[in-house]
Design a protein around this motif. Structure first.
Motif, PDB file in Angstrom:
ATOM      1  N   LEU A  52      -5.932   4.358   5.556  1.00 50.91           N
ATOM      2  CA  LEU A  52      -4.696   5.019   5.107  1.00 50.91           C
ATOM      3  C   LEU A  52      -4.138   5.920   6.199  1.00 50.91           C
ATOM      4  CD1 LEU A  52      -4.976   6.192   1.411  1.00 50.91           C
ATOM      5  CD2 LEU A  52      -3.275   4.717   2.443  1.00 50.91           C
ATOM      6  N   TRP A  53      -5.041   6.656   6.837  1.00 55.62           N
ATOM      7  CA  TRP A  53      -4.664   7.565   7.924  1.00 55.62           C
ATOM      8  C   TRP A  53      -3.969   6.765   9.022  1.00 55.62           C
ATOM      9  CZ3 TRP A  53      -8.967  11.015  10.593  1.00 55.62           C
ATOM     10  CH2 TRP A  53      -8.391  11.724  11.643  1.00 55.62           C
ATOM     11  N   GLU A  54      -4.616   5.670   9.427  1.00 54.39           N
ATOM     12  CA  GLU A  54      -4.042   4.814  10.468  1.00 54.39           C
ATOM     13  C   GLU A  54      -2.676   4.290  10.032  1.00 54.39           C
ATOM     14  OE1 GLU A  54      -5.874   3.765  13.396  1.00 54.39           O
ATOM     15  OE2 GLU A  54      -3.998   2.878  14.091  1.00 54.39           O
ATOM     16  N   GLY A  55      -2.624   3.802   8.776  1.00 53.13           N
ATOM     17  CA  GLY A  55      -1.379   3.231   8.280  1.00 53.13           C
ATOM     18  C   GLY A  55      -0.257   4.244   8.261  1.00 53.13           C
ATOM     19  N   ILE A  56      -0.568   5.459   7.801  1.00 57.94           N
ATOM     20  CA  ILE A  56       0.486   6.469   7.676  1.00 57.94           C
ATOM     21  C   ILE A  56       0.942   6.938   9.051  1.00 57.94           C
ATOM     22  CG2 ILE A  56       0.921   8.843   6.953  1.00 57.94           C
ATOM     23  CD1 ILE A  56      -0.781   8.242   4.486  1.00 57.94           C
ATOM     24  N   THR A  57      -0.013   7.215   9.967  1.00 57.39           N
ATOM     25  CA  THR A  57       0.399   7.728  11.281  1.00 57.39           C
ATOM     26  C   THR A  57       1.182   6.684  12.054  1.00 57.39           C
ATOM     27  OG1 THR A  57      -1.827   7.172  12.004  1.00 57.39           O
ATOM     28  CG2 THR A  57      -1.350   9.501  11.672  1.00 57.39           C
ATOM     29  N   VAL A  58       0.706   5.425  12.002  1.00 53.98           N
ATOM     30  CA  VAL A  58       1.425   4.386  12.755  1.00 53.98           C
ATOM     31  C   VAL A  58       2.698   3.988  12.017  1.00 53.98           C
ATOM     32  CG1 VAL A  58       1.288   2.057  13.703  1.00 53.98           C
ATOM     33  CG2 VAL A  58      -0.686   3.558  13.825  1.00 53.98           C
ATOM     34  N   GLY A  59       2.577   3.860  10.685  1.00 52.11           N
ATOM     35  CA  GLY A  59       3.704   3.405   9.894  1.00 52.11           C
ATOM     36  C   GLY A  59       4.888   4.345   9.954  1.00 52.11           C
TER      37      GLY A  59
END
Lengths: 286, 298
Positions: A52-59
């Motif tokens: 989720l962290w990866e998705g939110i920061t990149v997204g």
């Protein structure tokens, strides 16, 4: 905005949530299968958090100055192992271990003395309880002033921080053996030291390990925070405070990762040791 | 051992031993102050090519401007000067700095306690959360979170959240843990018998919660709140270190260490200790009153 990765992360989240729900509902009779499930659920949860962290920061294209993505942090960790190791060696191997050993040992010895002398117990314990609640971390600037910038001052902070939890817990533990057991020792005509070594210290072990666990976290915090007040140009606290200043937040997270790893590993090691030493305790007998 | 009662018990079991230890510590403090400050005075005397008598030496060691270890009366004097003799709006007043620290401590403590209770309630009522969240709550505390306090402050500053809130967030992060763990234990503390009784009454989940679980968790709540308030003060103080040392007890510590003002460091330290003691005592007092009202005096 990079919506593809965001959607993937959200889908993963939903799938993991569903899987965990099913796993938690499983009624297993114990044994290795249940243990695996009990390990799998928190692992899945942790992995979900990272995804989720990866998705939110990149997204959402969050600037790395605010919150770097896990993949960036991992890249930074693998590319600067030597710096991280030097910092870890300075802070953990030198300051934390030395201070931890001295603080816990002196707290233990003080507890035995306090336990022997009732007057001291009445006088020192209220003060010990008070000090255990105080922001001891505040002595860090004083220690840096007295013992210089190198690891000695950090070790001194750690000694003071770990002393009182050890003292208070050990004194409580020495009172934990039952009256019946003490009477038994008396009928065996054992003297003070025999009773202490064979009954009271073993009985105090759960309390002592409790203090050791509390102290393992406190020691790391103490050493790192003490480095904010002055240090040679190496050390985890030094790196954190300077890299924050230079806005290299991914390096800070790399240090946090190392600190978390060190903290969890030492905690786990202590838990294993506790299991080996206090195998007789009800909480470990199944 | 004979039992003493009332005032006599208070005197012999409390005041006398604690007083003796405190007096001993004070003597020790004076001794160390003389010992640690003496080299500087000897050095000064040697530079001036003057002999210094022992009584003069002792007198000097206890009244230096920037001693290695200030004597207790110097610290007391500094505290008196910066609390009673300064206006509380002055930037040099310890009350002003103390209040800034206290306000962020209390805000963080309130947020942390609320979060801790909420998490505990969720964990007790959901098997999934119990199994997936609880291990991570425990792991989160093996991370030296205080160490990243500066980063949190700086990052929040970058997105224009500054002032009280970032510090309070650190306090909240530190204080939610003891409350969550204590409350999980507390909400699970009712006997199986009592839970069965509620079941025979056909009580709903919320009824079981409000009439049985919550009341029996109250003692656990207060015990963990005592730990939480102390630790959130630590969080607030450390949170004040990287904000450029603007205000608060932590800032006093930092500016003191920058300029070698040992007396200022010690007075900030003593002030922090007093604040901690007062906060813990207050929580204890509230817990006693509540327990009495609930009929749970031990």
């Amino acid at each position: 905005m990079n919506s593809g990765i965001l959607v993937t992360a959200l889908v993963f989240w939903a799938a993991a949530w569903f899987a965990n729900n099913r796993l938690a509902r499983l009624q297993l009779a114990g044994g290795p299968a249940a243990q695996t499930v009990n390990l799998l659920i928190p692992t899945l949860f942790g992995v979900t958090l990272i995804v989720l962290w990866e998705g939110i920061t990149v997204g959402f294209n969050i600037p790395s100055v605010l919150l770097p993505s896990p993949s960036m942090i991992w890249e930074r960790i693998t590319s600067s192992v030597d710096i991280l190791w030097a910092d870890f060696y300075q802070t953990f191997m030198k300051a934390v271990l030395a201070g931890y050993a001295m603080g816990c040992a002196s707290g233990f010895v003080a507890a035995i003395i306090v336990d022997r002398v009732p007057f001291l117990r009445k006088g020192l314990l209220p003060i010990g309880n008070l000090v255990a609640a105080l922001p001891v971390i505040g002595i860090a600037p004083i220690m840096v002033m007295w013992f210089g910038f190198d690891w000695h001052s950090k070790a001194a902070v750690v000694v003071v921080m770990t002393f009182f939890p050890m003292l208070v817990n050990t004194v409580a533990g020495l009172g934990a053996s039952g009256a019946m057991e003490r009477d038994l020792m008396r009928t065996h005509a054992s003297n003070y030291w025999q009773t202490l070594m064979k009954l009271r210290i073993p009985a105090a072990m759960p309390f002592i390990f409790n203090a050791l666990k509390i102290n393992s976290t406190l020691a790391l915090i103490g050493a790192i925070v003490a480095e904010f007040f002055g240090t040679p140009i190496v050390g985890m606290g030094f790196r954190i405070s300077t890299e924050v200043g230079r806005m290299n937040i991914d390096m800070v997270w790399a240090e946090i990762f190392v600190a978390a790893l060190a903290g969890s590993l030492s905690y786990g090691l202590l838990a294993l040791l506790e299991r080996a030493v206090t195998f007789w305790h009800p909480s470990y007998r199944s | 051992m004979q039992q003493r009662r009332g005032i006599s018990s208070f005197f012999f079991d409390r005041l006398l031993p604690v007083g003796t230890v405190v007096a001993f510590l004070l003597v020790l403090w004076y001794g160390f102050a003389m010992l640690l400050n003496a080299p500087f005075e000897r050095d000064q005397a040697a530079r001036a090519n003057a002999e210094i008598s022992t009584s003069q030496l002792i007198q000097n060691t206890l009244s230096q401007d920037r001693p290695v270890l200030p004597a207790p009366h110097q610290v007391a004097d500094e505290i008196w000067k910066t609390t009673a003799l300064k206006k509380i709006t002055s930037k040099r007043s310890l009350v002003y700095h103390g209040w800034i620290t206290i306000s962020s401590t209390l805000l963080g403590f309130a947020m942390g306690t609320a979060l801790g209770i909420l998490l505990a309630v969720l964990i007790v009522h959901s098997r999934v959360l119990d199994k997936s969240l609880m291990p991570w709550i425990i792991t989160s505390q093996t991370i030296p979170i205080l160490a990243i306090a500066p980063m949190i402050i700086v990052v929040l500053n970058a997105v224009n959240i500054s002032g009280l809130l970032p510090k309070a967030l650190i306090s909240a992060y530190l204080s939610f843990f003891p409350v969550a763990v204590g409350m999980v234990k507390g909400l699970r503390s009712p006997d199986l018998m009592h839970l069965d009784l509620m079941r025979t009454y056909n009580a709903s989940r919320s009824q079981v919660f409000w009439k049985l679980r919550w009341p029996s968790a109250v003692p656990f709540l207060f015990t963990s709140m005592k730990v939480a308030v102390a630790i959130s003060l630590v969080g607030a103080i450390v949170g004040e270190l990287p904000t450029g040392a603007v205000a608060g007890l932590g800032a006093r510590l930092l500016t003191g260490s920058y300029y070698g003002q040992t007396i200022q460091i010690w007075s900030a330290l003593i002030a922090a200790a007093v604040v901690a003691a007062v906060l813990v005592t207050l929580v204890d007092l509230v817990s006693r009153i509540v327990m009495k009202r609930m009929g749970m005096v031990r």
